[in-house]
Scaffold this motif. Sequence first.
Motif, PDB file in Angstrom:
ATOM      1  N   GLN A  27       0.858  -1.016  -0.060  1.00 44.29           N
ATOM      2  CA  GLN A  27       0.075  -0.062  -0.165  1.00 44.29           C
ATOM      3  C   GLN A  27       0.668   1.303   0.289  1.00 44.29           C
ATOM      4  OE1 GLN A  27      -3.313   0.112  -0.191  1.00 44.29           O
ATOM      5  NE2 GLN A  27      -3.500  -2.117   0.009  1.00 44.29           N
ATOM      6  N   VAL A  28       1.576   1.402   1.018  1.00 41.74           N
ATOM      7  CA  VAL A  28       2.299   2.833   1.222  1.00 41.74           C
ATOM      8  C   VAL A  28       3.278   2.724   0.178  1.00 41.74           C
ATOM      9  CG1 VAL A  28       3.910   4.080   2.667  1.00 41.74           C
ATOM     10  CG2 VAL A  28       1.961   2.632   3.789  1.00 41.74           C
ATOM     11  N   ALA A  29       4.247   1.742  -0.059  1.00 42.77           N
ATOM     12  CA  ALA A  29       5.515   1.774  -1.011  1.00 42.77           C
ATOM     13  C   ALA A  29       5.025   2.003  -2.341  1.00 42.77           C
ATOM     14  CB  ALA A  29       6.190   0.251  -1.035  1.00 42.77           C
ATOM     15  N   PRO A  30       3.982   1.449  -3.292  1.00 42.53           N
ATOM     16  CA  PRO A  30       3.611   1.762  -4.345  1.00 42.53           C
ATOM     17  C   PRO A  30       2.909   3.151  -4.443  1.00 42.53           C
ATOM     18  CG  PRO A  30       2.555  -0.403  -3.654  1.00 42.53           C
ATOM     19  CD  PRO A  30       3.310   0.084  -2.669  1.00 42.53           C
ATOM     20  N   LEU A  31       2.346   3.626  -3.335  1.00 39.90           N
ATOM     21  CA  LEU A  31       1.754   5.031  -3.353  1.00 39.90           C
ATOM     22  C   LEU A  31       3.019   6.014  -3.412  1.00 39.90           C
ATOM     23  CD1 LEU A  31      -0.751   6.821  -3.618  1.00 39.90           C
ATOM     24  CD2 LEU A  31      -0.744   6.493  -0.753  1.00 39.90           C
ATOM     25  N   ALA A  32       4.158   5.570  -2.688  1.00 39.54           N
ATOM     26  CA  ALA A  32       5.127   6.525  -2.564  1.00 39.54           C
ATOM     27  C   ALA A  32       5.671   6.566  -3.968  1.00 39.54           C
ATOM     28  CB  ALA A  32       6.050   6.115  -1.492  1.00 39.54           C
ATOM     29  N   TRP A  33       6.044   5.398  -4.579  1.00 40.47           N
ATOM     30  CA  TRP A  33       6.520   5.244  -5.954  1.00 40.47           C
ATOM     31  C   TRP A  33       6.016   6.042  -6.778  1.00 40.47           C
ATOM     32  CZ3 TRP A  33       5.563   3.982 -10.795  1.00 40.47           C
ATOM     33  CH2 TRP A  33       6.560   3.498 -11.732  1.00 40.47           C
ATOM     34  N   VAL A  34       4.519   6.077  -6.757  1.00 37.49           N
ATOM     35  CA  VAL A  34       3.889   6.735  -7.594  1.00 37.49           C
ATOM     36  C   VAL A  34       3.860   8.207  -7.531  1.00 37.49           C
ATOM     37  CG1 VAL A  34       1.478   7.236  -8.489  1.00 37.49           C
ATOM     38  CG2 VAL A  34       2.187   4.730  -8.110  1.00 37.49           C
ATOM     39  N   ALA A  35       3.819   8.649  -6.285  1.00 40.76           N
ATOM     40  CA  ALA A  35       4.083   9.958  -5.930  1.00 40.76           C
ATOM     41  C   ALA A  35       5.210  10.625  -6.547  1.00 40.76           C
ATOM     42  CB  ALA A  35       3.636  10.192  -4.635  1.00 40.76           C
ATOM     43  N   ILE A  36       6.327   9.649  -6.304  1.00 41.64           N
ATOM     44  CA  ILE A  36       7.718  10.417  -6.598  1.00 41.64           C
ATOM     45  C   ILE A  36       7.891  10.444  -8.367  1.00 41.64           C
ATOM     46  CG2 ILE A  36      10.207   9.783  -6.394  1.00 41.64           C
ATOM     47  CD1 ILE A  36       9.823   8.518  -3.875  1.00 41.64           C
ATOM     48  N   ASN A  37       7.424   9.326  -8.765  1.00 45.40           N
ATOM     49  CA  ASN A  37       7.522   9.518 -10.210  1.00 45.40           C
ATOM     50  C   ASN A  37       6.635  10.371 -10.790  1.00 45.40           C
ATOM     51  OD1 ASN A  37       9.402   6.938 -11.426  1.00 45.40           O
ATOM     52  ND2 ASN A  37       8.309   6.555  -9.544  1.00 45.40           N
ATOM     53  N   SER A  38       5.564  10.758 -10.146  1.00 47.13           N
ATOM     54  CA  SER A  38       4.813  11.914 -10.666  1.00 47.13           C
ATOM     55  C   SER A  38       5.488  13.250 -11.160  1.00 47.13           C
ATOM     56  CB  SER A  38       3.290  11.973 -10.114  1.00 47.13           C
ATOM     57  OG  SER A  38       3.565  12.527  -8.797  1.00 47.13           O
ATOM     58  N   ASN A  40       8.595  13.476 -12.022  1.00 44.16           N
ATOM     59  CA  ASN A  40       9.669  13.320 -12.721  1.00 44.16           C
ATOM     60  C   ASN A  40       9.074  13.386 -14.149  1.00 44.16           C
ATOM     61  OD1 ASN A  40      11.986  12.595 -14.154  1.00 44.16           O
ATOM     62  ND2 ASN A  40      12.082  10.262 -13.648  1.00 44.16           N
ATOM     63  N   SER A  41       9.424  14.606 -14.838  1.00 41.74           N
ATOM     64  CA  SER A  41       8.861  14.923 -16.132  1.00 41.74           C
ATOM     65  C   SER A  41      10.247  15.211 -17.169  1.00 41.74           C
ATOM     66  CB  SER A  41       7.890  16.281 -16.165  1.00 41.74           C
ATOM     67  OG  SER A  41       8.795  17.276 -15.763  1.00 41.74           O
ATOM     68  N   PRO A  42       9.915  15.049 -18.601  1.00 41.67           N
ATOM     69  CA  PRO A  42      11.159  15.408 -19.312  1.00 41.67           C
ATOM     70  C   PRO A  42      11.771  16.392 -19.030  1.00 41.67           C
ATOM     71  CG  PRO A  42       9.153  14.647 -20.497  1.00 41.67           C
ATOM     72  CD  PRO A  42       8.689  14.873 -19.238  1.00 41.67           C
ATOM     73  N   ASN A  43      11.281  17.502 -18.541  1.00 46.57           N
ATOM     74  CA  ASN A  43      12.139  18.677 -18.206  1.00 46.57           C
ATOM     75  C   ASN A  43      12.723  18.568 -16.943  1.00 46.57           C
ATOM     76  OD1 ASN A  43      11.143  19.772 -20.643  1.00 46.57           O
ATOM     77  ND2 ASN A  43       9.260  20.456 -19.663  1.00 46.57           N
ATOM     78  N   GLY A  44      12.640  17.742 -16.279  1.00 50.20           N
ATOM     79  CA  GLY A  44      13.262  17.464 -14.942  1.00 50.20           C
ATOM     80  C   GLY A  44      12.297  17.272 -13.770  1.00 50.20           C
ATOM     81  N   TRP A  45      12.763  17.378 -12.774  1.00 44.95           N
ATOM     82  CA  TRP A  45      11.884  17.195 -11.455  1.00 44.95           C
ATOM     83  C   TRP A  45      11.025  18.410 -11.259  1.00 44.95           C
ATOM     84  CZ3 TRP A  45      11.325  12.384  -9.380  1.00 44.95           C
ATOM     85  CH2 TRP A  45      12.308  11.458  -9.402  1.00 44.95           C
ATOM     86  N   GLY A  46       9.837  18.312 -11.011  1.00 45.96           N
ATOM     87  CA  GLY A  46       8.907  19.374 -10.719  1.00 45.96           C
ATOM     88  C   GLY A  46       7.284  18.813 -11.122  1.00 45.96           C
ATOM     89  N   LEU A  47       6.606  19.981 -11.325  1.00 45.24           N
ATOM     90  CA  LEU A  47       5.102  19.756 -11.648  1.00 45.24           C
ATOM     91  C   LEU A  47       5.000  19.742 -13.052  1.00 45.24           C
ATOM     92  CD1 LEU A  47       3.775  21.946  -8.723  1.00 45.24           C
ATOM     93  CD2 LEU A  47       4.139  19.909  -8.711  1.00 45.24           C
ATOM     94  N   GLY A  48       5.822  19.395 -13.915  1.00 42.05           N
ATOM     95  CA  GLY A  48       5.539  19.301 -15.343  1.00 42.05           C
ATOM     96  C   GLY A  48       4.572  18.415 -16.021  1.00 42.05           C
ATOM     97  N   ASN A  49       4.605  17.349 -15.225  1.00 43.98           N
ATOM     98  CA  ASN A  49       3.372  16.402 -15.608  1.00 43.98           C
ATOM     99  C   ASN A  49       1.870  16.903 -15.339  1.00 43.98           C
ATOM    100  OD1 ASN A  49       5.090  14.183 -16.916  1.00 43.98           O
ATOM    101  ND2 ASN A  49       5.447  13.856 -14.766  1.00 43.98           N
ATOM    102  N   PHE A  50       1.815  17.362 -14.022  1.00 44.17           N
ATOM    103  CA  PHE A  50       0.614  17.994 -13.709  1.00 44.17           C
ATOM    104  C   PHE A  50       0.169  19.285 -14.388  1.00 44.17           C
ATOM    105  CE2 PHE A  50       2.146  15.959 -10.021  1.00 44.17           C
ATOM    106  CZ  PHE A  50       1.013  15.223  -9.693  1.00 44.17           C
TER     107      PHE A  50
END
Length: 281
Positions: A27-38, A40-50
């Motif tokens: 539960q916690v580990a997959p959610l944390a993985w999804v949150a971290i990777n969300s 990670n965008s092509p322009n670097g770390w940030g809110l680019g995907n959102f």
Amino acid sequence: MSAPSSLRRWLPLLCLLPFAVFFLVFQVAPLAWVAINSLNSPNGWGLGNFEKIFASRFYMQAIKHSLEIAFWSSLFGMAIAILGSYSLRQVDSKLRDFVIAFSNMTSNFAGVPLAFAFIILLGFNGALTLLLIQLGLIEGFNLYSKNGLIVLYTYFQIPLGVLLLYPAFDALRQDWRESAALLGAGAWDFWRHIGLPVLTPALLGTFVILLANALGAYATVYYLTTGNFNVLPIRIAAMVSGDISLDPNLASALSMILVGLMVLITVVHQLLLKRSQHVTR
């Protein structure tokens, strides 16, 4: 401190340990993985995907469709489940047991069998569709549209709603109704001042569960529309397993939006629940 008393103190924690490990790993580990990777965008770390999601009419349409289908199917499903649960209290115990068992079975009837059943019944050439057209009640019905999916989702919301709401009616005691009638209260007065306030926590909780059930539904809508209808679960799956639009980081961002919607719904549920409890007091 003696050994037996020390054992009694730590035994509950030891029994809880397998569940804690399971919860953290699945539960916690997959959610944390999804949150971290969300982030990670092509322009670097940030809110680019959102930013990409909220700037896209296509992804905003997926969010809108998911919310509309979830809301209306939950509302219709719960309305029918309320009437069904209350009616079950008034019938013979054998029929009641049969309906509860049938609801338990149909609540797990989803995916390919459910999609196939609805195509046979309500597809363009479905038996029920052709019958209603011949009777002049409808001119046609598109099962693969938003309204068609609302009908489909409502179907699998009803059994779950019945299973959740049926025990809640145990809280309504018959002597309350009799006492209210002796004091001159009508049926509407009883439900307004006694029945609905008592059932409000169960109604709100059931509605939230039905919303979550509809927002996360994937298999049935995928096999019915072959992934061509624009809802959040379809978009997430396409970015994870698709050959053309493979983008797991963007899928993670969409998943976090889905999680955020559920958190928002849960917070609103808790606020309404506290308000209803305050009013009843």
